[in-house]
Design an enzyme around this catalytic site. Structure first.
Site, short mmCIF file in Angstrom:
data_model
loop_
_atom_site.label_atom_id
_atom_site.label_comp_id
_atom_site.label_asym_id
_atom_site.label_seq_id
_atom_site.Cartn_x
_atom_site.Cartn_y
_atom_site.Cartn_z
N HIS A 31 40.43 74.47 60.46
CA HIS A 31 41.00 73.20 60.01
C HIS A 31 42.48 73.10 60.41
CE1 HIS A 31 41.49 69.86 56.98
NE2 HIS A 31 42.74 70.29 57.06
N GLU A 32 43.26 74.12 60.03
CA GLU A 32 44.69 74.06 60.33
C GLU A 32 44.94 74.11 61.84
OE1 GLU A 32 46.71 73.11 58.21
OE2 GLU A 32 45.38 73.38 56.49
N HIS A 60 46.49 68.95 67.53
CA HIS A 60 47.03 67.59 67.52
C HIS A 60 48.51 67.62 67.92
CE1 HIS A 60 46.63 63.52 65.14
NE2 HIS A 60 46.79 63.35 66.43
#
Length: 675
Positions: free
Chosen positions: A463-464, A470
């Site tokens: 997730h991180e 991004h």
């Protein structure tokens, strides 16, 4: 010599002393003020270049110092840093207000905004102009002088209160220790966890075992320890952070923060804080957020009630538990999961050695987005545990610097997050590449075992890392539109979509190998992971929705008459409550996401982004989870574009249509509840 006062590329962590920060902040603010004066004093007519673009690149040194300082305050803090934060935050708030309430500057921006349609701007330039204009108009530039003065007072006060809230939560977490000297009190706890508890006690010169409120210590205890009274003790300690009516109590901070936010929104012409925030979100209005949360609630509640009843019955049958409580939940959920799927986290952990999972997430990024990670040892860090990597594309072009910090420490807040030390942007023909960091809190290695992750921790790492991608793959002209600088209910899409690869055989085979034998995770375990993915999904959904509804209860109405934090919270939870209430606990007083972080009126965005991520991953599954064409579309339309266009425009360009909530309901196994 103050290392923060000279320009730097990579952060000079080892050269920075705590006392360097305040003078550096003051000097950088002064330099930024002079840059603003240069814009406002320009005798030439305002243009996009001499005003909007010039403003975009002011205060860059101040931004770098801020990002270093506030990440240290989260990841490696101490009383000195906390004191500086209390002194600096109001000054930064005042500086920010000096910019947004600068009449000469706003006049120039307004004149450009007024003729924007005739300027022949690129899409990104149009977005930047819109963002700059709104950042002034939405933050008081059109107010009268007396209202501007009040706005400044509110912002200064809020800056202090939010910091105090976070410091109290961290102090509460650090303060609590459950010291056990009788080994039978740990019955049920796996050997590795027991060893970690003994190691923790030893590190503090104590006999026996220590359990704390840090997740790697707290969660295994709640999941495995047979002693119900001790689980209750720990659960109540965890649930009552900031709720003890002592010097670390956060009740008055919660009330003050919500009331000041409401007053601020009213000053700016908005009905509530949520109306103000949501104007710049995909969801747009509190009404839409409530409709979204309630639609999911309607779908999830029947399943949640069934699952809860099943869990209650199971606990009663197994151990004669008559009144099922919160501290029973993890323990009996784990037992039920083992019974239904013969799947135990302890069976999975040997396949998830931290170093292997890191190598795995890097390989997934290489297969999808053509990235290569090379560990380097000559980059300065703020703690010896922080690892650093240079990231390249397949043509060996430098893409990003990546920092990774994975274990809990005294000066580090709980949870997991991504941050950026340097933004990506393009200027004077140069593509300036970003410096990105992931911070998590995973169990350390012990003398007999390496750091082995639970499956939940594996998904947290992915997730991180999605947030990290991004930031790393940003490809925009302007720093304020780069990387994760997107609408808050869009920012979780890249992170949540990455979690999906953790459930796929093709991805697991890349990194899930037994730390001793090297054996690849057996297919039957992969199947069980997939089967169990929807286990108690109704209850999990209800829990997330309850937090979203609590957030809106604090920010979506007038809080003036709220006097009791616990009473207000209980009312907000009335439609989602499964467990008996515990009067000693309160979520709000430690709800850092909304009272310290940036999620106020935005906690719903986790579920909102789940709709996006389920729909997006359905596209990958149609074509193949490592399909280059879909991955390239995702990279070019989502990851690299930052906030240069409206999120739905970018999403539709990637997917070809708007996301459908059915993809989420299907993945969560909740379609059965849809009439």
């Amino acid at each position: 010599m103050n290392p923060l006062l000279s320009p730097f590329d990579t952060a000079p962590f080892s050269k920075i002393k705590d006392e360097h920060f305040k003078p550096a902040f003051l000097e950088a603010m002064e330099a930024a003020r002079k840059e603003i004066d240069t814009i406002t004093d320009n005798p030439n007519d305002p243009t996009f270049e001499n005003t909007i673009e010039a403003l975009e690149f002011t205060g860059q040194h101040l931004d770098r110092i801020s990002s270093l300082f506030f990440n240290l305050n989260s990841a490696e803090t101490n009383p000195k840093i906390q004191k500086i934060a209390q002194e600096i935050s109001p000054l930064l708030s005042e500086f920010s207000n000096d910019v947004t309430l600068n009449e000469g500057l706003f006049k120039r921006i307004k004149s450009i905004y007024g003729k924007k349609d005739a300027l022949n701007l690129s899409t990104e330039q149009q977005t930047l102009l819109e963002k700059k204009y709104k950042s002034f108009s939405r933050n008081g530039a059109n107010l009268s002088e007396d209202k501007k003065k009040r706005l400044r007072e509110i912002d200064t006060e809020l800056a202090k209160l939010k910091l105090q809230f976070g410091e109290n939560v961290l102090a509460e977490t650090n303060k609590y220790e459950l010291h056990l000297t009788n080994e039978s009190d740990l019955d049920g706890l796996p050997e590795g966890e027991k060893e970690a508890a003994a190691q923790l006690a030893k590190s503090k010169d104590k006999d026996g075992w220590l359990v704390t409120l840090d997740y790697p210590s707290y969660i295994p205890f709640m999941k495995y320890v047979e002693n119900r009274e001790l689980r209750k003790t720990l659960s109540l300690a965890f649930g009552s952070k900031g709720f003890h009516e002592d010097e670390l109590d956060n009740q008055s901070n919660v009330l003050k923060i919500t009331k000041l936010r409401h007053e601020r929104a009213n000053l700016l012409g908005y009905e509530t804080h949520a109306h103000f925030v949501l104007e710049e979100r995909m969801a747009e209005t509190p009404k839409k957020v409530h409709a979204f949360l309630n639609e999911l609630l309607e779908k999830a509640k029947p399943a949640a009630k069934r699952e809860f009843k099943q869990l209650e019955d199971f606990a009663k049958e197994l151990d004669g538990i008559d009144r099922f409580q919160k501290w029973d939940s993890s323990y009996y959920s784990e037992k039920l999961k083992q019974k239904l799927f013969n799947l135990d986290d302890e069976k999975l952990k040997p396949y998830f050695k931290l170093e292997n999972v890191i190598a795995g997430v890097f390989e997934v990024a290489e297969k999808l987005f053509g990235l290569r990670f090379e560990e380097v040892f000559d980059v300065d860090t703020y703690h010896e545990e922080v690892k650093t990597y240079k990231v390249y594309d397949l043509d060996s072009n430098f893409i990003s610097l990546f920092y990774a910090d994975f274990h809990p420490r005294k000066g580090k807040r709980g949870g997991a997050w991504m941050t950026s030390y340097k933004s990506q942007y393009k200027r004077n023909g140069e593509d300036v590449r970003p410096h990105v960091s992931n911070v998590c809190n995973f169990t350390r290695s012990t003398p007999s075992k390496p750091s082995l992750l639970t499956f939940t921790e594996v998904t947290t790492l992915f997730h991180e890392f999605g947030h990290g991608l991004h930031g790393m793959l940003a490809n925009t002209t302007y720093p304020s539109l780069s990387g994760t600088s997107v609408y808050w209910d869009f920012v979780e899409l890249p992170s949540q979509v990455m979690e999906n690869w953790c459930y796929e055989k093709e991805a697991l085979e890349l990194f899930a190998t037994h730390y001793e034998s090297g054996e690849v995770i057996p297919m039957e375990l992969v199947e069980k992971i997939k089967e169990s993915a929807t286990f108690q999904e109704g209850m999990a959904t209800l829990r997330q929705l309850s937090f979203g509804l609590l957030d809106m209860a604090w920010h979506g109405g007038d809080p003036s008459n709220i006097t009791d934090v616990k009473v207000h919270e209980t009312k907000a939870f009335s439609g989602t409550q499964l467990y008996p209430d515990t009067p000693e606990t309160c979520i709000s007083t430690a709800f850092s996401h909304i009272f310290q972080g940036g999620y106020s009126s935005g906690y719903y965005s986790y579920k909102w982004a789940e709709v996006l991520d389920a729909d997006a991953f359905a596209f990958f599954r149609e074509k193949g989870i490592f399909d280059k064409e879909v991955a390239t579309k995702f990279k070019e339309n989502i990851l690299s574009k930052g906030g240069t266009e409206k999120p739905m425009v970018l999403y539709k360009r990637f997917r070809g249509s708007e996301p459908k909530v059915e993809a989420l309901l299907e993945r969560a196994g909740l379609l059965d509840n849809v009439e």
